[in-house]
Design an enzyme around this catalytic site. Structure first.
Site, PDB file in Angstrom:
ATOM      1  CG  ASP A  67      44.864  38.280  40.482  1.00  0.00           C
ATOM      2  OD1 ASP A  67      44.239  38.896  39.974  1.00  0.00           O
ATOM      3  OD2 ASP A  67      44.731  37.268  41.342  1.00  0.00           O
ATOM      4  CB  SER A  68      44.581  40.770  35.445  1.00  0.00           C
ATOM      5  OG  SER A  68      44.630  42.254  35.751  1.00  0.00           O
ATOM      6  CG  ASP A 106      43.596  41.620  42.521  1.00  0.00           C
ATOM      7  OD1 ASP A 106      42.639  41.716  43.480  1.00  0.00           O
ATOM      8  OD2 ASP A 106      43.634  41.361  41.491  1.00  0.00           O
ATOM      9  CE  LYS A 136      40.238  42.828  42.685  1.00  0.00           C
ATOM     10  NZ  LYS A 136      40.194  41.503  42.230  1.00  0.00           N
ATOM     11  CD  GLU A 138      39.912  36.028  42.398  1.00  0.00           C
ATOM     12  OE1 GLU A 138      39.732  34.977  42.282  1.00  0.00           O
ATOM     13  OE2 GLU A 138      40.651  36.870  41.574  1.00  0.00           O
ATOM     14  CD  GLU A 205      36.004  39.299  36.607  1.00  0.00           C
ATOM     15  OE1 GLU A 205      36.801  39.288  37.610  1.00  0.00           O
ATOM     16  OE2 GLU A 205      36.749  38.659  35.510  1.00  0.00           O
TER      17      GLU A 205
HETATM   18  O1  KIV Z   1      42.816  41.207  38.582  1.00  0.00           O
HETATM   19  C1  KIV Z   1      42.254  42.171  38.120  1.00  0.00           C
HETATM   20  O2  KIV Z   1      42.426  42.748  37.089  1.00  0.00           O
HETATM   21  C2  KIV Z   1      40.977  42.032  38.537  1.00  0.00           C
HETATM   22  C3  KIV Z   1      39.844  42.785  37.944  1.00  0.00           C
HETATM   23  C4  KIV Z   1      39.874  43.058  36.774  1.00  0.00           C
HETATM   24  C5  KIV Z   1      38.419  43.122  38.698  1.00  0.00           C
HETATM   25  O3  KIV Z   1      40.463  41.276  39.513  1.00  0.00           O
END
Ligand code: KIV
Length: 290
Positions: A67-68, A106, A136, A138, A205
């Site tokens: 989600d970056s 994510d 993924k 959090e 992280e």
């Molecule tokens: O959203 C992301 O890019 C991430 C990582 C870099 C671990 O969660």
């Protein structure tokens, strides 16, 4: 012999030559850690587009549609405004662009925290629409029930503890975690809880190195570090960070390229050529065949 890829531009698929590779599966990845040891560290990078996935796929074990992408692709201030639609669409592009890597996506902020049922509905949508193999999310202890619920229903979950960017408002920033005894103990409890809940992999992280070492040594599933420790079972970076697309380089990033400079130089040359009419030349225009 090294594998080469032919890009089918109509489908965005990268066709491997000489032999089709099998995509890495969640159980195969999980089994890379045997008796607490991972002989060959797991290579993971973020990817958000089909073309980038094509380029990364031959070199990576896991492609994370992080989600970056909120900041990297959309120029948002944080990951908080990222939507499920964004994650499904970019997830599908990355799956189309890859053959070999395991693709995980994510779950965006607000799509899984309310209840295990909410998480299942949205994780199922991500897998259905993107074709990815897992999600993924959090959080540690607070997410254990949800991770157990999803895992028991056929949705592989990669957990993410330590610095959890979706909690930026609660954490007050993106600083490394685990400097105090209380924070360190909380991270260790979080890691234990998500492992026991059945996550197949664990991203750690932005934590003190000794905490990442302790979690890696005491966890049966592979750990993936980012700003954590070289002893993690694998490493992940945001692709645009490691390629040098941004001026700001977080401490935990090693730059392997200077893509921003490469792009600026190329575009400056193009602009100069257009302005001086040096482009296009006879090579780039169509003329009737003689
Ligand atoms: O959203 C992301 O890019 C991430 C990582 C870099 C671990 O969660």
């Amino acid at each position: 012999m090294s594998t080469t890829f032919t890009i089918d531009t109509s489908t965005s698929r990268a066709h491997p030559t000489p032999a089709p590779m099998k995509r890495l599966t969640v159980p195969a990845l999980r089994q890379r850690k045997i008796n607490g040891q991972t002989a060959e560290p797991i290579v993971m990078l973020t990817a958000y587009t089909a073309r980038m996935a094509q380029l990364l796929d031959p070199h990576c074990d896991v492609l994370l549609v992080g989600d970056s992408l909120g900041q990297v692709i959309y120029g948002l201030p944080s990951t908080i405004p990222v939507t499920l639609d964004m994650m499904c669409n970019h997830g599908a592009a990355v799956v189309r662009g890859s053959y070999h890597s395991l693709v995980i996506v994510d779950m965006p902020f607000g799509s899984y925290e309310a209840s295990p049922a909410q998480a299942f509905e949205n994780a199922a949508r991500i897998l259905r629409e993107s074709g990815a193999a897992g999600v993924k999310l959090e959080g540690g202890e607070a997410m254990a029930e949800t991770i157990e619920f999803l895992s028991a229903r056929g949705i592989p979950v990669c957990a993410h503890v330590g610095l959890t960017p979706q909690a930026v408002n609660a954490l007050g920033g993106y600083g490394a975690r685990g400097r105090s005894q209380a924070e360190a103990e909380k991270i260790l409890r979080d890691a234990k809880a998500v492992e026991q809940a059945g996550c197949f992999m664990l991203v750690i992280e932005g934590v003190m190195e000794d905490i990442a070492n302790e979690v890696t040594a005491s966890t049966s599933c592979p750990t993936i570090g980012i700003g954590a420790s070289a002893n993690c079972d694998g490493q992940v970076l945001v692709i645009d960070d490691m390629l040098g697309m941004f001026e700001r380089v977080p401490r935990f990033v090693k730059r392997y390229g200077n893509a921003a400079d490469t792009i600026s130089t190329a575009v400056a040359q193009y602009a100069a050529d257009v302005r001086s009419r040096a482009f296009p030349t006879t090579d780039q225009v169509y003329r009737p065949k003689k």
